[in-house]
Design an enzyme around this catalytic site. Structure first.
Site, mmCIF file in Angstrom:
data_model
loop_
_atom_site.group_PDB
_atom_site.id
_atom_site.type_symbol
_atom_site.label_atom_id
_atom_site.label_comp_id
_atom_site.label_asym_id
_atom_site.label_seq_id
_atom_site.Cartn_x
_atom_site.Cartn_y
_atom_site.Cartn_z
ATOM 1 N N GLN A 170 -3.003 -12.397 8.162
ATOM 2 C CA GLN A 170 -3.187 -11.857 6.723
ATOM 3 C C GLN A 170 -2.487 -12.993 5.899
ATOM 4 O OE1 GLN A 170 -2.862 -7.669 4.460
ATOM 5 N NE2 GLN A 170 -0.685 -8.764 4.473
ATOM 6 N N SER A 215 6.483 -0.616 10.399
ATOM 7 C CA SER A 215 5.103 -0.531 9.942
ATOM 8 C C SER A 215 5.062 1.009 9.486
ATOM 9 C CB SER A 215 4.107 -0.660 11.035
ATOM 10 O OG SER A 215 2.766 -0.454 10.528
ATOM 11 N N MET A 268 0.839 -1.150 0.010
ATOM 12 C CA MET A 268 -0.068 0.096 -0.032
ATOM 13 C C MET A 268 1.124 1.197 -0.030
ATOM 14 S SD MET A 268 -3.526 -0.604 2.157
ATOM 15 C CE MET A 268 -2.793 -0.467 3.776
ATOM 16 N N GLY A 319 11.021 -2.819 5.776
ATOM 17 C CA GLY A 319 10.318 -4.428 5.785
ATOM 18 C C GLY A 319 9.868 -4.502 4.261
ATOM 19 N N HIS A 320 9.327 -3.668 3.685
ATOM 20 C CA HIS A 320 8.767 -3.691 2.350
ATOM 21 C C HIS A 320 10.145 -4.307 1.400
ATOM 22 C CE1 HIS A 320 5.658 -0.901 3.596
ATOM 23 N NE2 HIS A 320 4.907 -1.867 3.127
ATOM 24 N N ASP A 325 2.095 -9.288 9.596
ATOM 25 C CA ASP A 325 0.690 -9.361 9.385
ATOM 26 C C ASP A 325 0.272 -11.063 9.098
ATOM 27 O OD1 ASP A 325 -0.338 -6.621 9.288
ATOM 28 O OD2 ASP A 325 1.230 -6.593 7.573
ATOM 29 N N ARG A 372 2.560 2.469 9.907
ATOM 30 C CA ARG A 372 1.605 3.355 10.876
ATOM 31 C C ARG A 372 2.516 3.828 12.069
ATOM 32 N NH1 ARG A 372 -2.570 -0.146 8.690
ATOM 33 N NH2 ARG A 372 -4.447 0.917 8.238
ATOM 34 N N HIS A 397 8.959 1.073 3.733
ATOM 35 C CA HIS A 397 10.093 1.096 4.778
ATOM 36 C C HIS A 397 10.943 -0.256 4.402
ATOM 37 C CE1 HIS A 397 7.662 -1.994 6.668
ATOM 38 N NE2 HIS A 397 6.688 -0.864 7.014
ATOM 39 N N GLN A 416 -10.443 -2.597 2.339
ATOM 40 C CA GLN A 416 -9.828 -3.411 3.740
ATOM 41 C C GLN A 416 -9.880 -2.328 4.860
ATOM 42 O OE1 GLN A 416 -6.056 -4.185 1.478
ATOM 43 N NE2 GLN A 416 -5.052 -3.763 3.406
#
EC number: 6.3.2.1
Length: 283
Positions: free
Chosen positions: A155, A187, A30, A36-37, A152, A189, A34, A61
């Site tokens: 998920q 994350s 999305m 992690g991606h 996640d 967020r 960062h 979502q």
């Protein structure tokens, strides 16, 4: 790296890659990327020779009152980071491209059982939105493999069941959690946190570690989880849940369960943080 926004151009680019016999690895995101991606991109790069990513803030979502309007959108920076990471193609559609008739009457995908409870209980409709857009992306990209983060965890379990139940010919790769030096799971967020909240946020991971250690020492499940929830509340979190589930299918643990996963979700200021740890239960 080539960036496309429409489906026809996407399909043309992928068809050319297939004609060249290239193995396609997909990284759905999305945006607001960062490290992690970028670990997902690296995992795809190791397993495929044509790496494709998507950036799409999926309205299906997000529930009522959730943060879709304020969700960070950083497309220019994301595009640069993907290019440096070795991504070959970025698909960055607008909402009208994937949902030309809007979302009200959109066909949706439901994944029963594994999507229930945990985040599914606290975010009604969330996993249907995830399953729907992932199904759409699998249909559009037809990748050989797709990489998803293990933060996640529910998920990831939903997507594995989706692929198995609907017979998608896609290898699902779960990539380990990437953490900051203080243990906080990365994350998008996390950017919502104030400096004081960011300093406190790693206590979620620290609490999970303490509960895991107690469980592996043989502490009763109910007592270990109760202590963990109390510790989170003392540290200023508003917990959604702290639960122990079977690792492979997120079913309830039983006395003969050995491999389990400890999952936690808690609000800290404006951010809802999630994390998980594998647990090996004693005989």
């Amino acid at each position: 790296m080539h960036t496309v926004t429409d489906i026809a151009t996407l399909r043309e680019s992928l068809a050319e890659a297939r004609r060249q016999g290239r193995r396609i690895g997909l990284v759905p995101t999305m945006g607001n990327l960062h490290d992690g991606h970028l670990a997902l991109v690296a995992a795809a790069r190791e397993r495929a020779d044509y790496v494709v990513a998507s950036i799409f803030v999926n309205p299906l979502q997000f529930g009522a009152g959730e943060d879709i309007a304020s969700y960070p959108r950083t497309l220019d920076e994301d595009r640069a980071r993907l290019a440096r990471a070795g991504c070959d193609l970025l698909f960055a559609p607008g909402h009208e491209t994937l949902y030309p008739q809007g979302t009200t009457a959109q066909t949706t995908v439901q994944v029963p059982e594994v999507s229930e409870g945990l985040c599914g209980a606290n975010r009604p409709g969330h996993f249907s939105g995830v399953a729907t857009v992932v199904s759409m992306l699998f249909n559009l990209f037809q990748p050989d493999l797709a990489c998803f983060g293990s933060k996640d965890f529910q998920q990831l379990a939903v997507i594995r069941k989706l692929v198995a139940d609907l017979h998608f010919p896609v290898e699902v790769v779960g990539v380990p959690i990437v953490r900051a030096e203080d243990g906080l799971a990365l994350s998008s967020r996390n950017g919502y946190l104030s400096a004081e909240q960011r300093a406190r946020a790693p206590r979620l991971y620290a609490t999970l570690c303490q509960v895991r250690d107690a469980l592996e020492r043989g502490t009763a499940r109910e007592e270990a989880l109760r202590q963990g929830l109390a510790r989170l509340a003392e540290d200023g979190f508003k917990p959604d849940y702290l639960e122990l589930r079977r690792y492979d299918d997120l079913a309830a643990v039983s006395d003969d369960t050995r491999m389990a996963v400890l999952l936690g979700a808690a609000h800290l200021g404006p951010a809802r943080l999630i994390d998980n740890l594998a647990v090996t239960l004693p005989h």
